[in-house]
Design a protein around this motif. Structure first.
Motif, short mmCIF file in Angstrom:
data_model
loop_
_atom_site.label_atom_id
_atom_site.label_comp_id
_atom_site.label_asym_id
_atom_site.label_seq_id
_atom_site.Cartn_x
_atom_site.Cartn_y
_atom_site.Cartn_z
N GLU A 126 10.30 3.90 -2.64
CA GLU A 126 9.42 4.59 -1.70
C GLU A 126 10.23 5.47 -0.74
OE1 GLU A 126 5.71 3.70 1.35
OE2 GLU A 126 7.05 2.04 0.81
N HIS A 127 11.32 4.94 -0.19
CA HIS A 127 12.14 5.73 0.73
C HIS A 127 12.74 6.94 0.02
CE1 HIS A 127 12.81 2.15 3.70
NE2 HIS A 127 11.56 2.56 3.63
N ALA A 128 13.17 6.75 -1.23
CA ALA A 128 13.74 7.87 -1.98
C ALA A 128 12.69 8.96 -2.20
CB ALA A 128 14.27 7.38 -3.32
N ALA A 129 11.47 8.57 -2.57
CA ALA A 129 10.41 9.55 -2.82
C ALA A 129 10.02 10.29 -1.54
CB ALA A 129 9.20 8.86 -3.43
N VAL A 130 9.90 9.56 -0.45
CA VAL A 130 9.56 10.20 0.83
C VAL A 130 10.64 11.19 1.23
CG1 VAL A 130 9.31 9.77 3.31
CG2 VAL A 130 8.09 8.33 1.68
N THR A 131 11.90 10.79 1.10
CA THR A 131 13.00 11.68 1.46
C THR A 131 13.02 12.92 0.58
OG1 THR A 131 14.32 9.78 2.16
CG2 THR A 131 15.50 11.84 1.77
N SER A 132 12.76 12.74 -0.71
CA SER A 132 12.75 13.87 -1.62
C SER A 132 11.64 14.86 -1.25
CB SER A 132 12.57 13.37 -3.06
OG SER A 132 12.95 14.35 -4.00
N LEU A 133 10.48 14.34 -0.90
CA LEU A 133 9.39 15.22 -0.47
C LEU A 133 9.74 15.99 0.80
CD1 LEU A 133 6.16 13.08 -1.08
CD2 LEU A 133 6.73 15.26 -2.17
N ARG A 134 10.47 15.37 1.69
CA ARG A 134 10.86 16.03 2.94
C ARG A 134 11.93 17.08 2.73
NH1 ARG A 134 10.80 10.60 6.87
NH2 ARG A 134 8.50 10.43 6.94
N THR A 152 -6.12 8.13 1.34
CA THR A 152 -6.94 7.12 0.67
C THR A 152 -7.27 7.48 -0.76
OG1 THR A 152 -8.87 8.17 1.68
CG2 THR A 152 -7.99 6.21 2.78
N ASP A 153 -7.04 8.74 -1.15
CA ASP A 153 -7.30 9.17 -2.53
C ASP A 153 -6.10 8.93 -3.45
OD1 ASP A 153 -9.73 9.96 -1.60
OD2 ASP A 153 -9.50 12.09 -2.04
N ILE A 154 -5.04 8.38 -2.92
CA ILE A 154 -3.79 8.21 -3.68
C ILE A 154 -3.55 6.73 -3.95
CG2 ILE A 154 -1.29 8.60 -3.68
CD1 ILE A 154 -1.81 10.87 -1.63
N VAL A 155 -3.25 6.42 -5.21
CA VAL A 155 -2.87 5.06 -5.61
C VAL A 155 -1.53 5.15 -6.33
CG1 VAL A 155 -3.49 3.00 -6.92
CG2 VAL A 155 -5.29 4.37 -5.85
N LEU A 215 0.81 -1.22 0.00
CA LEU A 215 0.00 0.00 0.00
C LEU A 215 0.85 1.27 0.00
CD1 LEU A 215 -2.79 -1.03 2.57
CD2 LEU A 215 -2.89 -1.08 0.07
N THR A 216 2.19 1.11 -0.02
CA THR A 216 3.10 2.27 0.05
C THR A 216 2.59 3.32 1.04
OG1 THR A 216 2.03 3.16 -1.94
CG2 THR A 216 4.11 2.02 -2.25
N THR A 217 2.33 2.86 2.26
CA THR A 217 1.69 3.69 3.27
C THR A 217 2.51 4.94 3.59
OG1 THR A 217 0.72 1.70 4.23
CG2 THR A 217 0.69 3.69 5.58
#
Length: 392
Positions: free
Chosen positions: A284-292, A102-105, A85-87
């Motif tokens: 996923e970790h790369a995308a989260v870090t980039s957003l931060r 919940t609106d994101i896939v 679910l890439t929570t």
């Protein structure tokens, strides 16, 4: 009676692989022979004495942020499956976009997310004619491939001479069989955006059961204040799905992270067709870090926008007619001279992306690459005289 194993049977010539009569030819689905082949941007040729630059794939010329590279290096759990679910990513995106998680896939790039949409809402139905998907052309070259593989029929509506969507013609192309409409803004490869006003007017003409996908792969590079923002529109229109990606602005093209945003009436179905584990834990970790570290990302994007402005102004100062450029690329409507221009670029260790006899798309790259591109244009005699020449 004793059973006889197949291994005990005598081998005759007809039993040997390839011997005797030819086996029936294995054929793929008929649609494959009707689809165009996706042509990825080629790497530059090596020219002695020149640094090579790839301007053919709309990639971010800058590497990921240092913090992102550190997050990738520290990931050691790749022996485990990722969170289906890439929570973590959806939670981070929810805060960034101001939407419910919940609106994101998520999907493997925005193309993976698009394929999930088409698999859900358009295809070949039992005993019926195929569903139709309406989109502008020329636009993203993967559209006809994805639509065809989904089993749907593509309906291509030519863009205007200035490279913009002809939304009036697209609305007129909608029939009872239409299930999905694709809007690409900024349009790849021509460059112009869609405005909020014209998309709102277009949505008023679209039946509410038809899904409208707003593909915003280059949204972070847009600077026009009247440009449509899909996130704002999806809140108001239950049939709107927004596509975005980490491939361009965030420089994560090689990790394949994209996502769609839509209301729950649509996401509940999209989750059924979502490819399991499409986004790896590294991605996923790369995308989260980039957003931060979004401030650093935005600064890098602005540097590319500044170069885009320099390139467009340089081309126009040379007398070249160039459509509005709001992505990280420019479009040269060179018509029959497109392949020749690409060859001339190759002689200068630059790879660009020709589209048959329609035109050439050139990505905004490193400063030195952009300068060399402008120098090539300065000496090239076959200049575009019309923004849309050759568009079909």
């Amino acid at each position: 009676m004793a059973m006889t194993s197949i291994d005990d049977l005598p081998v005759t010539p007809s039993d040997e692989p390839g011997a005797g009569s030819s086996p029936a030819e294995i054929r793929p689905r008929g649609v494959l022979g009707k689809l165009p082949r996706y042509a990825a941007g080629k790497p530059p040729v090596v020219v002695e004495g020149l640094e090579s630059f790839k301007l053919s794939s709309n990639e971010n010329p800058l590497p990921p942020l240092p913090a992102v590279l550190e997050s990738i290096a520290s990931e050691t759990s790749i022996n485990r499956y990722p969170d289906p679910l890439t929570t973590a990513l959806r939670t981070e995106l929810a805060g960034y976009l101001g939407v419910p998680a919940t609106d994101i896939v998520t999907g493997a790039g925005s193309l993976g997310a698009l394929n999930q949409i088409l698999a859900t809402f358009a295809g070949q139905n039992d005993f019926d004619a195929p569903d139709e998907v309406v989109y502008a052309w020329r636009s993203f070259e993967a559209y006809p491939i994805s639509v065809g593989l989904a089993g749907a029929a593509g309906v291509q509506v030519p863009v205007r001479a200035d490279g913009t969507h002809d939304l009036e013609a697209m609305a007129a192309a909608i029939t009872d069989r239409t299930r999905v409409v694709l809007l690409c803004t900024p349009n790849n490869p021509t460059g112009p955006i869609l405005t909020r006003r014209e998309v709102v007017d277009f949505l008023a003409e679209v039946p509410p059961h038809v899904v409208v996908v707003i593909d915003e792969a280059y949204q972070e590079f847009v600077r026009r204040p009247d440009a449509v923002n899909g996130i704002a529109l999806y809140r108001e229109h239950p049939n709107v799905i927004v596509l975005r990606t980490f491939s361009k602005a965030h420089g994560l093209a090689g990790l394949r992270v994209g996502y769609s945003v839509s209301q729950q009436a649509l996401t509940e179905h999209l989750r059924v067709s979502a490819v399991p584990f499409a986004v790896s834990q590294i991605a996923e970790h790369a995308a989260v870090t980039s957003l931060r570290h979004i401030g650093e990302v935005e600064a890098r994007v602005q540097s590319i926008v500044d170069e885009r402005i320099r390139v467009v102004e340089g081309l126009r100062s040379l007398g070249w007619t160039v459509p509005e450029a709001e992505g990280n690329f420019v479009w040269l409507a060179l018509g029959e001279h497109s392949e020749d221009f690409a060859a001339k670029a190759g002689e200068r260790a630059l790879s660009v992306r020709p589209f048959g006899s329609e035109g050439v798309r050139v990505s905004i790259g490193e400063e030195a690459a952009n300068t060399r591109f402008l120098e090539l244009c300065r000496g090239y005699t076959h200049r575009p005289v019309s923004e849309g020449r050759g568009l079909k």
